[in-house]
Structure formats: C-alpha cells, structure tokens
Design a protein around this motif. Sequence first.
Motif, PDB file in Angstrom:
ATOM      1  N   LEU A   1      -8.144  -7.158  -5.525  1.00 20.67           N
ATOM      2  CA  LEU A   1      -7.523  -8.343  -4.927  1.00 20.67           C
ATOM      3  C   LEU A   1      -6.636  -7.970  -3.749  1.00 20.67           C
ATOM      4  O   LEU A   1      -6.589  -8.696  -2.753  1.00 20.67           O
ATOM      5  N   ALA A   2      -5.906  -6.857  -3.862  1.00 23.30           N
ATOM      6  CA  ALA A   2      -5.085  -6.366  -2.754  1.00 23.30           C
ATOM      7  C   ALA A   2      -5.924  -5.381  -1.942  1.00 23.30           C
ATOM      8  O   ALA A   2      -6.172  -4.261  -2.388  1.00 23.30           O
ATOM      9  N   ILE A   3      -6.359  -5.792  -0.787  1.00 25.02           N
ATOM     10  CA  ILE A   3      -7.368  -5.038  -0.040  1.00 25.02           C
ATOM     11  C   ILE A   3      -6.831  -3.700   0.464  1.00 25.02           C
ATOM     12  O   ILE A   3      -7.537  -2.694   0.463  1.00 25.02           O
ATOM     13  N   ASP A   4      -5.575  -3.654   0.900  1.00 21.82           N
ATOM     14  CA  ASP A   4      -5.032  -2.444   1.509  1.00 21.82           C
ATOM     15  C   ASP A   4      -4.321  -1.537   0.520  1.00 21.82           C
ATOM     16  O   ASP A   4      -3.607  -0.624   0.924  1.00 21.82           O
ATOM     17  N   GLY A   5      -4.486  -1.779  -0.755  1.00 22.02           N
ATOM     18  CA  GLY A   5      -3.852  -0.944  -1.764  1.00 22.02           C
ATOM     19  C   GLY A   5      -2.895  -1.751  -2.621  1.00 22.02           C
ATOM     20  O   GLY A   5      -2.569  -2.909  -2.328  1.00 22.02           O
TER      21      GLY A   5
ATOM     22  N   GLY B   1       0.826  -1.200   0.000  1.00 18.59           N
ATOM     23  CA  GLY B   1       0.000   0.000   0.000  1.00 18.59           C
ATOM     24  C   GLY B   1       0.858   1.247   0.000  1.00 18.59           C
ATOM     25  O   GLY B   1       2.081   1.194   0.166  1.00 18.59           O
ATOM     26  N   PRO B   2       0.240   2.419  -0.162  1.00 20.41           N
ATOM     27  CA  PRO B   2       1.007   3.652  -0.364  1.00 20.41           C
ATOM     28  C   PRO B   2       1.795   4.126   0.841  1.00 20.41           C
ATOM     29  O   PRO B   2       2.739   4.886   0.692  1.00 20.41           O
ATOM     30  N   LYS B   3       1.452   3.704   2.043  1.00 16.29           N
ATOM     31  CA  LYS B   3       2.109   4.230   3.241  1.00 16.29           C
ATOM     32  C   LYS B   3       2.970   3.207   3.972  1.00 16.29           C
ATOM     33  O   LYS B   3       3.520   3.505   5.032  1.00 16.29           O
ATOM     34  N   THR B   4       3.111   2.003   3.439  1.00 19.02           N
ATOM     35  CA  THR B   4       3.872   0.957   4.129  1.00 19.02           C
ATOM     36  C   THR B   4       4.815   0.273   3.149  1.00 19.02           C
ATOM     37  O   THR B   4       4.368  -0.424   2.237  1.00 19.02           O
ATOM     38  N   VAL B   5       6.119   0.484   3.323  1.00 21.81           N
ATOM     39  CA  VAL B   5       7.132  -0.107   2.440  1.00 21.81           C
ATOM     40  C   VAL B   5       8.191  -0.775   3.312  1.00 21.81           C
ATOM     41  O   VAL B   5       8.774  -0.147   4.201  1.00 21.81           O
ATOM     42  N   PHE B   6       8.436  -2.062   3.059  1.00 26.33           N
ATOM     43  CA  PHE B   6       9.456  -2.822   3.763  1.00 26.33           C
ATOM     44  C   PHE B   6      10.619  -3.115   2.824  1.00 26.33           C
ATOM     45  O   PHE B   6      10.457  -3.147   1.602  1.00 26.33           O
ATOM     46  N   ALA B   7      11.804  -3.347   3.412  1.00 22.18           N
ATOM     47  CA  ALA B   7      12.980  -3.729   2.629  1.00 22.18           C
ATOM     48  C   ALA B   7      13.717  -4.837   3.366  1.00 22.18           C
ATOM     49  O   ALA B   7      13.703  -4.895   4.605  1.00 22.18           O
ATOM     50  N   GLU B   8      14.350  -5.712   2.607  1.00 21.83           N
ATOM     51  CA  GLU B   8      15.148  -6.781   3.201  1.00 21.83           C
ATOM     52  C   GLU B   8      16.620  -6.434   3.061  1.00 21.83           C
ATOM     53  O   GLU B   8      17.115  -6.176   1.964  1.00 21.83           O
ATOM     54  N   ARG B   9      17.315  -6.432   4.203  1.00 19.87           N
ATOM     55  CA  ARG B   9      18.766  -6.221   4.222  1.00 19.87           C
ATOM     56  C   ARG B   9      19.406  -7.353   5.010  1.00 19.87           C
ATOM     57  O   ARG B   9      19.013  -7.639   6.130  1.00 19.87           O
ATOM     58  N   LYS B  10      20.378  -8.027   4.396  1.00 18.62           N
ATOM     59  CA  LYS B  10      21.098  -9.126   5.043  1.00 18.62           C
ATOM     60  C   LYS B  10      20.151 -10.176   5.600  1.00 18.62           C
ATOM     61  O   LYS B  10      20.332 -10.697   6.705  1.00 18.62           O
ATOM     62  N   GLY B  11      19.095 -10.456   4.848  1.00 18.02           N
ATOM     63  CA  GLY B  11      18.160 -11.502   5.240  1.00 18.02           C
ATOM     64  C   GLY B  11      17.115 -11.075   6.233  1.00 18.02           C
ATOM     65  O   GLY B  11      16.236 -11.865   6.571  1.00 18.02           O
TER      66      GLY B  11
ATOM     67  N   PHE C   1       4.285   6.816  -0.470  1.00 19.73           N
ATOM     68  CA  PHE C   1       3.747   7.417  -1.688  1.00 19.73           C
ATOM     69  C   PHE C   1       2.691   8.450  -1.294  1.00 19.73           C
ATOM     70  O   PHE C   1       2.139   8.397  -0.187  1.00 19.73           O
ATOM     71  N   ARG C   2       2.398   9.372  -2.206  1.00 20.90           N
ATOM     72  CA  ARG C   2       1.410  10.398  -1.890  1.00 20.90           C
ATOM     73  C   ARG C   2       0.053   9.782  -1.584  1.00 20.90           C
ATOM     74  O   ARG C   2      -0.601  10.124  -0.609  1.00 20.90           O
ATOM     75  N   ASP C   3      -0.358   8.875  -2.449  1.00 21.36           N
ATOM     76  CA  ASP C   3      -1.674   8.242  -2.297  1.00 21.36           C
ATOM     77  C   ASP C   3      -1.699   6.985  -3.150  1.00 21.36           C
ATOM     78  O   ASP C   3      -0.693   6.613  -3.789  1.00 21.36           O
ATOM     79  N   GLU C   4      -2.840   6.322  -3.188  1.00 24.06           N
ATOM     80  CA  GLU C   4      -2.968   5.076  -3.952  1.00 24.06           C
ATOM     81  C   GLU C   4      -2.761   5.301  -5.447  1.00 24.06           C
ATOM     82  O   GLU C   4      -2.152   4.474  -6.136  1.00 24.06           O
ATOM     83  N   GLN C   5      -3.237   6.429  -5.967  1.00 20.06           N
ATOM     84  CA  GLN C   5      -3.084   6.699  -7.400  1.00 20.06           C
ATOM     85  C   GLN C   5      -1.614   6.863  -7.775  1.00 20.06           C
ATOM     86  O   GLN C   5      -1.168   6.388  -8.826  1.00 20.06           O
ATOM     87  N   HIS C   6      -0.847   7.523  -6.915  1.00 16.08           N
ATOM     88  CA  HIS C   6       0.590   7.679  -7.157  1.00 16.08           C
ATOM     89  C   HIS C   6       1.265   6.312  -7.232  1.00 16.08           C
ATOM     90  O   HIS C   6       2.063   6.032  -8.139  1.00 16.08           O
TER      91      HIS C   6
END
Length: 564
Positions: A299-303, A235-245, A254-259
């Motif tokens: 299909l993706a409920i939260d964005g 979704g637009p406000k939650t981004v995760f990253a994997e570093r070293k496992g 992101f600004r919003d869902e459209q962005h």
Amino acid sequence: MAMAVMGFGRKGGGPPAGGPAGPLRPAGARPIVAQRPGPQLSAPEPQSPPAPPRGDTACLWRVHSALAPMLLDLFPPDSARKRRRGDLSEQMEGHIREVMRRDGIAGDENAVRDTITVLLNELVGQLGGLQPEADPERAGRAAAAARGTVSAAKDRVQPLLMERIDASVIAEMSRGELAEQVSEVISEILVGEKINLNQAEQRDLVTLLLNDMLGLGPLEPLLNDDSVSEVMVNGPKTVFAERKGKIELTDVTFRDEQHLLNIAQRIVSAVGRRVDESSPICDARLLDGSRVNVIIPPLAIDGTTITIRKFSKSKLTLEKMVDFGSLTPKMCRLLNIAGRVRLNIIISGGTGSGKTTMLNAISRNIDPDERVVTIEDAAELQLQQPHVVRLETRPANLEGNGSVNMRDLVKNALRMRPDRIILGEVRGPEAFDLLAAMNTGHDGSFGTLHANRPREALTRLENMINMAGLNLPPKAIRQQIADAVNMVIQISRMRDGKRRITHISEIVGMEGDVITMQDLYLYKYDGENEDGTLKGDHVSTGLRPAFYDRAEYYGLGRALMECM
C-alpha cells in the motif's frame, strides 16, 4: 546475578582507547557477552591497580599526565573560548609532540589523535564550552562527517556485537547497566577491527546501538526532542519532523527497508497489534501514549510509512493556550463555563489542528466525582480526573474474527453508568449512538471530528449517521443533532504554524428542515507581521448565548455575560 559472559578482558591492563581510564562496571552487574563452549579459564585473582601501559598506548598515558594539570596555563580561558575547536586541536597537537620529543615517548598517529581528543575534551570542559562556530556551514560539514564516520562504524560493529551478546540477559537489564557493558565490548571490537573513533564518536556509537537494541532506532533522538511534535517517516531514507507548526526534513535515515519494517513491527507488537501483508495498516501507540499510524508496502509504494503524533509531556490548559495566542482570556472563560455547565461539545478541525489538545484542555472542567468513559481507536487522551475508564478498539485477528469497533464500545459504555462519554474521534456510524447518549442523560459529553467549518461539522455528523443504515429521514437526523449538540468549537492550524480557534458556535434549534446556529466568537484575519506570523483578532459577536439559562442554573450566568 547469574553469570552469562566469560572470557572478556582488556589487553595489556591499560585504559580503553579514547581515554586514560575506562568505565567501571557496577557491583553485581550481570555480564552480557554470551558464554561460548570450550575450555574456560579460571577466574583471575584480584590484582593491584594496573601499571602504566607499554608501547604506543603509553603515549596517551604519559603525555596526558604531563599536560592535563597545565591546560589552562597553555590555553588562557579568555582567548581560548573565542577560538575554533580546530585551531585549539592544532595547537594541542604541537604541545603533545613537544612533550613526546622532550621525554623520548614513542607513539603512532592513532595514539596522538586519541591524546588530542582526550585533552581537548578536558580543556573544553574546564573552559565551560566554546563560543559557537563562526562558520555554521563548516560546522555543519564537520558534524555530517562525524555522523557518517559513526554510521559506517555501526554497520561494521553491530554484527560482531550481536554475535557476542546474550539476548536473554539484555531483556533483564536497565539501559544504564547495559550501556556500561556494551561500551566495554565495543572498545574491544574497535581495537580488533582497527577502527579509530574518538571518545565522542564512541559515545554516539553506543547510543545508536542501544537505540536499535532497546528503542526505536534512528527515531529515538526525535522522540526525545521536546521541540518535535510530530515525526513522519516516508520510507527508510526520508524522515520529516514538525517543530513549532513547521515541517522540516531531518538527517535521520534507516539502513534499509527491512530495518524500518522491524522498527514498525516493534511499535505495534508492544500494544498487541500486528502489521504485515495481510494487515498492512495499523493504528497503535508508544509506551508514553504517543499516537502511531503505520502503513507498509504494497500500500505504501515508497516503503514503510510511520506517522507519530507525540504525547505532550506538559499538560496544556486553556490558560496556556491563551499565552500561545490560540484564544483570548474571555474565550477561555467562556469555554471553562461551557465545560462546567455540561454542554455537549463537538471539536472540529483539520488533521494536526489540535483537536485532541483542545478536548484535553476543556475536560479539566469535569468534576472529580464524575465517572467518565473515553473511547478511542488508539488511546491518547490525557484526562486528569480520578474516575476515568479508558476503552480502545481492537482489530480482527488473523482469521478475521474478534474485531471490536467504536460503535460496539459506545453501546457498551451506556451500560457502564457513565456521567460523560468522550469519543476521541467520531468517524462512522458510532455518531448515532453518541448522539443517542447525549440525548438520554449523558450531558457534558465530547467528541472530535474532521471538518473545516462548524456548519460542515454538522453535515458530517448527518452523513455518518446515515452510514449506520437506519434509513431515518433527514429531518429526524437533523432534529436529533440539534437536540444533542450544544456547541461546536472550530480550531485550525494556520499557515504560520500556529493553532487558533476560528469559531465558537452554538446550536440554537431548528427552523423547518435546517439546523440554526449562531457564532459567539470569530477569528478575523488582518494581514501578516514581518516575521511571517499572521495578524488578527478574536471578535465577540455580542450575541446572548442560548445556554444562558443553563449557566444561570449553575450560578454562572453573570460570569457568562461578562465573557461576551
């Protein structure tokens, strides 16, 4: 280049806000500001260098000229490097106001602030940097505040910028040339909108805008970070990253869902695919080869959800994996021999366990004169051989026609005179055609699949062959698996984030209706270190490999036994 921008210039002839000298446009650079209808001014005559500016801007000009040559005298390097930036800023303001009083220079608070920023940046450059902030929490709050300031400025500046630029010209320009001209336009907008940003914040603003115009917006910093192996957008406000496992939450939004949806569509359209309500799931890849999965509402409920498995810039070999602790030197030699003697190998593991990386590493043992055909849903294999044919599946079009699946490509590959066939991931009825190819002269073929243990990998192969609807008896299917597959390599991402090979198993034959296997190497867990990493050893079972005779045929029998 053709002229596409007119009517742009700096008021007063002085330097841009944030520094004593503005960026110079490269010779022949094509302007980006859209030409507007109406009367045009004649082109200005060449002028001599601008005179010092008047008014408040003179504060920046004259005070800078007075203090810049004596910065290291005012701030002795040994002590200045140990001080916080905030303390240096306060002292710098004192020197600036002293010069203003002494020389009768008038300037508003914004001019003073810009002068502090310019001189402080020059001082830090001459010092070679400052020591890390003593209070990390305070430094984190300052960085977060700066990001918030730049983000708010971007929301105000971006619509005004898009009104003034010519999109057709942008597509023809390099990023560096575009950055030069966007910086100039932004400086004008900031002055007109009375938005106060220091030099560093202006640079960050330009970077954000260029990422939105040319790249993948807020995701660009993560994609450019070599320590990040996977990016997960929920979704637009939650981004995760994997570093070293290890997976961690980032501050990217992101600004919003459209962005976010616009970025997703930019990714998939670059490789001729689409994602919309009629086709809400899509596999694609970035220009550098990174694998991308996109799934959008409903299909993706939260964005919109984007998962990016980054393309590794460094070619990982089995030898490098030994250094990482994924396997031992003897296991490395064993797998190198397995690749050289053309064993048919299945690499099994969970999501993100490193199956494709392992396949790439083993494939380095393929002779350069062999013809290799790779088949994938989204091309990501990095084979180093010169004679490689890469095939990729294709989804159906808007009318539901024209799809080409893995099984179609495997069948076609058999007509392309391959020496080896490599499937990026076996997940359906194409398993039957792959086994048929392995049994009909295409030794040394590889494939990957999802399973937790070698025995489960064979069960999954059997189930996938049943998906082809051939109504074969179970014993016939198992016999074909036993005849076609020589080795199963099981790899796992463990709870300390490291990937390790847990089993090297080979298929020996059939006993009744059961496929018989023997383990050559196993990983034995033995506790946990103080830093959280797992302790354990890769142990040889000491068994004589069933493919010894094949290794002997290639002159590698003795080397194989030394690995055991």
